[in-house]
Design an enzyme around this catalytic site. Structure first.
Site, mmCIF file in Angstrom:
data_model
loop_
_atom_site.group_PDB
_atom_site.id
_atom_site.type_symbol
_atom_site.label_atom_id
_atom_site.label_comp_id
_atom_site.label_asym_id
_atom_site.label_seq_id
_atom_site.Cartn_x
_atom_site.Cartn_y
_atom_site.Cartn_z
ATOM 1 N N ASP A 244 0.825 -1.210 0.000
ATOM 2 C CA ASP A 244 0.000 0.000 0.000
ATOM 3 C C ASP A 244 0.861 1.262 0.000
ATOM 4 O OD1 ASP A 244 -2.038 -1.939 0.465
ATOM 5 O OD2 ASP A 244 -1.748 -1.736 2.630
ATOM 6 N N ASN B 34 -17.615 -6.555 -0.091
ATOM 7 C CA ASN B 34 -16.695 -6.136 0.959
ATOM 8 C C ASN B 34 -16.545 -4.622 1.077
ATOM 9 O OD1 ASN B 34 -15.877 -8.930 -0.082
ATOM 10 N ND2 ASN B 34 -14.815 -8.820 1.876
ATOM 11 N N GLU C 18 -11.183 -0.722 -3.516
ATOM 12 C CA GLU C 18 -10.432 -0.160 -2.397
ATOM 13 C C GLU C 18 -9.216 0.590 -2.917
ATOM 14 O OE1 GLU C 18 -9.300 -3.573 -0.063
ATOM 15 O OE2 GLU C 18 -7.592 -4.037 -1.350
ATOM 16 N N HIS D 226 -3.109 -1.183 -5.226
ATOM 17 C CA HIS D 226 -3.084 -0.159 -4.177
ATOM 18 C C HIS D 226 -1.995 0.872 -4.465
ATOM 19 C CE1 HIS D 226 -4.540 0.849 0.016
ATOM 20 N NE2 HIS D 226 -3.828 1.880 -0.418
ATOM 21 N N ARG E 148 4.731 -8.189 -0.495
ATOM 22 C CA ARG E 148 4.197 -7.181 -1.400
ATOM 23 C C ARG E 148 5.179 -6.011 -1.375
ATOM 24 N NH1 ARG E 148 -1.898 -6.274 0.427
ATOM 25 N NH2 ARG E 148 -0.928 -6.464 2.491
#
Length: 330
Positions: free
Chosen positions: A22, A164, A201, A265, A299
């Site tokens: 992120d 979600n 998101e 993200h 990630r």
């Protein structure tokens, strides 16, 4: 800036910052600032450097650690650094525990504040919850200014909508309070947005060429994770859902040939020349994940130039393993 400074280039290899999901990179007063989710999900950290190359090697400073108990004591996700009139803010999401209820974690959105002119100095304090107006799972807040107004944009579960999370927008009343009711911008609807989970998101905003662009990520956080795009005319009412258009297809996806899986993200920044737009995102460099992808630390933060077509639309292209960026005079 001299001709020599304009011509300077820097080479970076991706991933340029390992094990940071992120990623949010911003540039203020000639310095880059980097925040991201850390694998332990237990703190907010910040690093800074005058160049992206320096950012990759810069030491991290812990701004805040999650307390042992309380509503923001677990699963600290996706911090973002933003400047306001009265100081610096970090928006992030956290939960009271790792408990899952009705298929979701219990995250809410929070803020840290620092009145110092330098976010690496001064004192960071917990500024409390940013209430979305919907008492349900929410996360991934970002903020941007446009035409004299400041906006707050985030991902949110609506108990009345299956799935979600969706994306919502509201004007900012204060840095920790929204104004009015949340406005739904997009919900998972296309096949590529509902792989594993029904998710929209990780919004990030870029204003260019007479348009307000908002990228976002969808589906499960494995190789199916991908980036989508919505946009509105810069002169339109951003609080009117009819102002926004949505690409039916993802704009940035897994590229097995290049060993990049689940890119998403993202955030946007500019290169050292102050002109070249950059895409910052996280991805894994392998497909097979042992156990729950949430607890996999691999990630990694990556960066590459964002291109533009003749119509002024962003072209994300394919993930790049090596990039050469204009350095400018920074």
């Amino acid at each position: 800036m001299t001709a020599g400074e304009k011509g300077r280039r820097m080479k970076l290899s991706n991933p340029f910052i390992p094990q940071r999901a992120d990623p949010h990179v911003s540039r203020h007063d000639g310095h880059y600032y980097f925040t991201a989710s850390v694998p332990a999900y237990d703190r907010v950290m910040l690093r800074t450097a005058p160049t992206l190359h320096g950012l990759a090697e810069a030491p991290e400073k812990t701004l805040w650690r999650a307390p042992l108990e309380g509503p923001a004591s677990s699963l600290v996700w996706a911090p973002e650094l933003h400047r306001a009139d009265d100081g610096w803010y970090v928006y992030f999401a956290a939960a009271p525990s790792r408990e899952i209820r009705e298929g979701l974690f219990q995250h809410r959105m929070y803020a840290l504040r620092n009145p110092s002119t330098d976010p690496m100095q001064g004192t960071w304090t917990f500024a409390g919850q940013v209430d979305s107006g919907i008492d349900a799972f929410c996360l991934d807040a970002t903020s941007f200014g446009h035409r004299g107004h400041r906006y707050y944009l985030w991902a949110q579960k609506d108990p009345d909508i299956p799935g979600n999370s969706n994306l919502y927008i509201a004007r900012v009343e204060t840095p920790t309070r929204i104004q009015g009711e949340p406005v739904l911008l997009t919900r998972p609807e296309f096949d590529w947005e509902v792989q594993g989970f029904l998710v929209n998101e990780g919004p990030s905003v870029l204003i260019r060429h007479g348009k307000v662009f908002c990228s976002y990520s969808a589906s499960a956080t494995d190789e199916r994770y991908a980036v989508g795009l919505i946009w509105a005319d810069a002169d339109s009412d951003l609080l009117d859902p009819a102002s926004w258009h949505k690409s039916p297809d993802p704009v940035f996806v897994t590229d097995a040939d290049r060993g990049v899986y689940g890119p998403g993200h993202n955030s946007f920044t500019v290169a050292g020349d102050g002109v070249t737009d950059l895409l910052v995102y996280h991805a894994r460099n392998y497909r097979e994940i042992e156990g729950d992808p949430l607890w996999n630390p691999d990630r990694h933060a990556c960066v590459q130039p964002l291109q533009w077509d003749a119509a002024g639309m962003p072209v994300f292209g394919r993930p790049l393993r090596e990039v050469e960026l204009p350095e400018g005079g920074s």
